[in-house]
Design an enzyme around this catalytic site. Structure first.
Site, PDB file in Angstrom:
ATOM      1  N   ASP A 141      29.693   6.716   8.506  1.00  0.00           N
ATOM      2  CA  ASP A 141      28.767   6.899   7.380  1.00  0.00           C
ATOM      3  C   ASP A 141      27.617   7.788   7.841  1.00  0.00           C
ATOM      4  O   ASP A 141      27.415   7.986   9.047  1.00  0.00           O
ATOM      5  CB  ASP A 141      28.219   5.552   6.883  1.00  0.00           C
ATOM      6  CG  ASP A 141      27.278   5.726   5.685  1.00  0.00           C
ATOM      7  OD1 ASP A 141      27.581   6.545   4.796  1.00  0.00           O
ATOM      8  OD2 ASP A 141      26.209   5.082   5.648  1.00  0.00           O
ATOM      9  N   SER A 142      26.854   8.278   6.875  1.00  0.00           N
ATOM     10  CA  SER A 142      25.678   9.073   7.224  1.00  0.00           C
ATOM     11  C   SER A 142      24.667   8.222   7.991  1.00  0.00           C
ATOM     12  O   SER A 142      23.814   8.760   8.688  1.00  0.00           O
ATOM     13  CB  SER A 142      25.023   9.621   5.953  1.00  0.00           C
ATOM     14  OG  SER A 142      24.574   8.555   5.145  1.00  0.00           O
TER      15      SER A 142
ATOM     16  N   CYS B 213      31.332   6.324   3.120  1.00  0.00           N
ATOM     17  CA  CYS B 213      30.258   7.108   2.516  1.00  0.00           C
ATOM     18  C   CYS B 213      30.845   7.769   1.275  1.00  0.00           C
ATOM     19  O   CYS B 213      31.764   8.595   1.381  1.00  0.00           O
ATOM     20  CB  CYS B 213      29.778   8.147   3.529  1.00  0.00           C
ATOM     21  SG  CYS B 213      28.527   9.267   2.906  1.00  0.00           S
ATOM     22  N   ASN B 214      30.327   7.392   0.124  1.00  0.00           N
ATOM     23  CA  ASN B 214      30.822   7.987  -1.126  1.00  0.00           C
ATOM     24  C   ASN B 214      30.582   9.493  -1.147  1.00  0.00           C
ATOM     25  O   ASN B 214      31.400  10.258  -1.641  1.00  0.00           O
ATOM     26  CB  ASN B 214      30.106   7.357  -2.326  1.00  0.00           C
ATOM     27  CG  ASN B 214      30.470   5.904  -2.520  1.00  0.00           C
ATOM     28  OD1 ASN B 214      31.385   5.576  -3.250  1.00  0.00           O
ATOM     29  ND2 ASN B 214      29.755   5.026  -1.846  1.00  0.00           N
ATOM     30  N   THR B 215      29.443   9.905  -0.592  1.00  0.00           N
ATOM     31  CA  THR B 215      29.083  11.318  -0.626  1.00  0.00           C
ATOM     32  C   THR B 215      30.047  12.146   0.211  1.00  0.00           C
ATOM     33  O   THR B 215      30.575  13.166  -0.248  1.00  0.00           O
ATOM     34  CB  THR B 215      27.634  11.490  -0.106  1.00  0.00           C
ATOM     35  OG1 THR B 215      26.797  10.555  -0.782  1.00  0.00           O
ATOM     36  CG2 THR B 215      27.123  12.891  -0.330  1.00  0.00           C
TER      37      THR B 215
ATOM     38  N   GLU C  20      17.511   4.019   4.361  1.00  0.00           N
ATOM     39  CA  GLU C  20      17.710   4.372   5.769  1.00  0.00           C
ATOM     40  C   GLU C  20      16.384   4.214   6.542  1.00  0.00           C
ATOM     41  O   GLU C  20      16.331   3.595   7.597  1.00  0.00           O
ATOM     42  CB  GLU C  20      18.202   5.834   5.812  1.00  0.00           C
ATOM     43  CG  GLU C  20      18.631   6.356   7.145  1.00  0.00           C
ATOM     44  CD  GLU C  20      19.980   5.845   7.646  1.00  0.00           C
ATOM     45  OE1 GLU C  20      20.792   5.332   6.862  1.00  0.00           O
ATOM     46  OE2 GLU C  20      20.188   5.954   8.855  1.00  0.00           O
TER      47      GLU C  20
ATOM     48  N   CYS D 290      26.953   4.226  -3.735  1.00  0.00           N
ATOM     49  CA  CYS D 290      26.498   4.671  -2.423  1.00  0.00           C
ATOM     50  C   CYS D 290      26.461   3.420  -1.551  1.00  0.00           C
ATOM     51  O   CYS D 290      25.924   2.387  -1.970  1.00  0.00           O
ATOM     52  CB  CYS D 290      25.106   5.301  -2.528  1.00  0.00           C
ATOM     53  SG  CYS D 290      24.300   5.563  -0.927  1.00  0.00           S
TER      54      CYS D 290
ATOM     55  N   HIS E  80      24.788   2.655   0.974  1.00  0.00           N
ATOM     56  CA  HIS E  80      23.449   2.183   1.332  1.00  0.00           C
ATOM     57  C   HIS E  80      22.931   1.152   0.309  1.00  0.00           C
ATOM     58  O   HIS E  80      22.227   0.220   0.662  1.00  0.00           O
ATOM     59  CB  HIS E  80      22.461   3.349   1.392  1.00  0.00           C
ATOM     60  CG  HIS E  80      22.509   4.142   2.672  1.00  0.00           C
ATOM     61  ND1 HIS E  80      23.606   4.865   3.063  1.00  0.00           N
ATOM     62  CD2 HIS E  80      21.578   4.320   3.646  1.00  0.00           C
ATOM     63  CE1 HIS E  80      23.349   5.465   4.219  1.00  0.00           C
ATOM     64  NE2 HIS E  80      22.118   5.150   4.596  1.00  0.00           N
TER      65      HIS E  80
ATOM     66  N   GLY F 117      22.022  13.394   1.258  1.00  0.00           N
ATOM     67  CA  GLY F 117      21.527  13.947  -0.001  1.00  0.00           C
ATOM     68  C   GLY F 117      20.729  15.231   0.191  1.00  0.00           C
ATOM     69  O   GLY F 117      20.635  16.056  -0.713  1.00  0.00           O
TER      70      GLY F 117
END
Ligand code: DGL
Length: 263
Positions: A7-8, A70-72, A145, A172, A174, A40
């Site tokens: 993930d990010s 991570c959806n992004t 984050e 997301c 997060h 983002g």
């Protein structure tokens, strides 16, 4: 068996927790790219580069599957990564299907890249009987984050749009840390894709493809009233089953054991 989860930043820890509950015999590598989070504020080309680097690293560790928690990242480059790498890549998908099964007026919260992705558009079009309001939240993933990594104060109401909905999809990973709070804010059930992704991973590892089942936000988080003994046991078991990677590995580890229940 070994699985890499990416993930990010801290969001994928929610996915890790559910995967650990479902797959007790798997060794997990968790790679949070906190240095480049939030995604983002990155371009699709940058995100693709970060994901590729993570996948190379996991490949060198001979994992049997990788989860893009991570959806992004999934929206930006899951298909390309599947073409480039031999290892199965499990993506994250907003839990639109389970929400549409029981709701008629659904708010979808996601990062701008996920919210505007063709992937999400295609998914929504499969449920014409449900009304969806998609809201891109440019700052929430980064604020979460920073909240966990630097202790910055987080005020959810600064980020959440007003409105009346009978269901909320957390698009997301997060946001899953604050599922209960978001549910209270809208007085509506929330749905996240953690369980669906864990189900898909389980299918891939057991090599018995079938119907994908999506779950909802059903994992417990002993965050507000942590039971110390419980966390201690979790930690003992977790130490044996997770290897944290990346420059912020100790922080991710700390956030995981303080917030996620996987037993
Ligand atoms: N956890 C990532 C997701 O699911 C957050 C993206 C970000 O870092 O902005 O979309």
């Amino acid at each position: 068996m070994r699985v890499g989860i990416f993930d990010s930043g801290v969001g994928g820890l929610n996915v890790l927790g559910v995967c650990m509950r479902m797959l007790p015999d798997v060794l997990f590598y968790y790679y949070g790219d906190n240095i480049h989070a939030p995604y983002g504020s990155r371009t699709p080309a940058q995100i693709e580069g970060y994901v590729r680097a993570a996948l190379r690293r996991f490949s060198r560790l001979n994992v049997q599957a990788v989860v893009l928690a991570c959806n992004t990242a999934t929206a930006v480059c899951a298909e390309r990564m599947r073409r480039e790498f031999a290892v199965p890549v499990v993506g994250m998908e907003p839990a639109i299907a389970p929400a549409a099964r029981v709701c008629t007026n659904v708010l979808v919260l996601a990062t701008p890249l996920t919210a505007h992705s063709a992937r999400l558009g295609a998914l929504l079009s499969r449920f014409p009987d449900c009304r969806f309001t998609v809201c891109a939240l440019p700052g929430l993933a980064g604020a979460i984050e920073r909240h966990f990594l630097r202790g910055e104060k987080l005020t959810l109401s600064d980020h959440l749009p007003a409105g009346n909905f009978d269901g909320v999809v957390l698009g997301c990973t997060h946001y899953a840390f604050f599922g209960q709070e978001i549910s209270r804010f809208y007085a509506a059930p929330v749905f996240d894709g953690c369980r669906g992704t864990a189900n898909r991973l389980t299918e891939i590892l057991s090599a018995t493809p079938g119907k994908q089942i999506f779950g909802q936000n059903d994992h417990q988080r002993p965050k507000h009233n942590p039971n110390k003994c419980f966390i201690k046991n979790c930690k003992k078991e977790g130490e044996k089953r997770i290897i944290f990677l990346g420059k912020r590995k100790n922080l991710n580890k700390k956030v995981f054991f303080a917030n996620i229940c996987f037993t």
